[in-house]
Design an enzyme around this catalytic site. Structure first.
Site, PDB file in Angstrom:
ATOM      1  N   MET A  59       0.832  -1.201   0.000  1.00  0.00           N
ATOM      2  CA  MET A  59       0.000   0.000   0.000  1.00  0.00           C
ATOM      3  C   MET A  59       0.869   1.254   0.000  1.00  0.00           C
ATOM      4  O   MET A  59       1.307   1.718  -1.050  1.00  0.00           O
ATOM      5  CB  MET A  59      -0.976  -0.052   1.177  1.00  0.00           C
ATOM      6  CG  MET A  59      -1.968  -1.218   1.071  1.00  0.00           C
ATOM      7  SD  MET A  59      -3.057  -1.420   2.502  1.00  0.00           S
ATOM      8  CE  MET A  59      -4.048   0.066   2.394  1.00  0.00           C
ATOM      9  N   CYS A  60       1.149   1.817   1.166  1.00  0.00           N
ATOM     10  CA  CYS A  60       1.836   3.105   1.202  1.00  0.00           C
ATOM     11  C   CYS A  60       3.301   3.029   0.793  1.00  0.00           C
ATOM     12  O   CYS A  60       3.817   3.950   0.161  1.00  0.00           O
ATOM     13  CB  CYS A  60       1.687   3.719   2.582  1.00  0.00           C
ATOM     14  SG  CYS A  60      -0.040   4.044   3.008  1.00  0.00           S
TER      15      CYS A  60
END
Length: 234
Positions: free
Chosen positions: A131-132
């Site tokens: 994700m990030c």
């Protein structure tokens, strides 16, 4: 389509050239401590501490990304889970950048901080891998930065089993798949010790203000199943 050939640096291969910045992605209390921590939280914290210490000692730029989740999320601003878990030493070469998107560059001053410091190459560590960490790495690559990603310095959660789709995917396999999906421009090193630092050409300017209010959605991590850590690269 040709499969990417991702450079995975091991003891038998030369280390990547030094980088001028370290981006520490979402090392926040909710994700790295307590019962809802990622399975490999202790390892990620240990490697992140080492990377931060060496980046500071070299005079590299250090940027801590801090995610602002929506109301009720584990990383809702100003709740215990939102707090950065590792100490910050604010100054011209160390900053906290708050964000509301997976991508640390989206609607934040991160790109300006890197440009002001004359950074051309950076390393990443933190959570969550797919994700990030991945979103920030992709934008860094697309912007023209050389990016080093230590395999042992990022982590994520297990992917729960989905009936008719797949069994549970261990967190370590998900993290490795996230690396692979970044393509052949990323420089992956097996060990965080293989990432080295040099001084940023210029000190970044001033501490930046926070970004706009949090977005109205963030994934609920509370029902993600967890198993024992699945270390497969030594």
């Amino acid at each position: 389509m040709t499969e990417p050939t991702i450079p995975l640096h091991t003891d038998a291969r030369p280390r990547p050239r030094p980088v001028e910045a370290l981006i520490v992605v979402d090392v926040q209390t909710a994700f790295v401590s307590g019962g809802d921590a990622v399975p490999d939280a202790d390892r990620v914290l240990d490697r992140s501490r080492d990377l931060i210490a060496r980046a500071r000692a070299a005079g590299a730029l250090v940027v801590h990304l801090q995610n602002d989740g929506p109301s009720g999320a584990v990383d809702e601003p100003h709740t215990p889970g939102w707090e950065l878990h590792l100490p910050v030493e604010p100054g011209p070469l160390e900053h906290v950048v708050r964000k509301t998107d997976d991508d640390g560059f989206e609607d934040t001053p991160l790109g300006t901080l890197l440009a002001d410091a004359g950074v051309q190459a950076l390393a990443l560590c933190g959570v969550l891998s797919e994700m990030c960490v991945s979103a920030t790495a992709r934008t860094a690559l697309a912007t023209g930065f050389r990016v080093v990603l230590p395999h042992d310095a990022h982590a994520t959660y297990d992917i729960p089993a989905a009936p008719g789709i797949s069994d549970l995917v261990p967190a370590a396999m998900s993290a490795r798949a996230a690396e692979w999906a970044l393509g052949d421009e990323i420089e992956i090193v097996a060990h965080s010790a293989d990432a080295t630092f040099t001084g940023a050409p210029r000190g970044a300017s001033v501490l930046m203000p926070p970004p706009p209010s949090p977005v109205p959605f963030a994934p609920d991590l509370s029902d993600r199943s967890r198993s024992a850590p699945f270390d497969y690269l030594q």
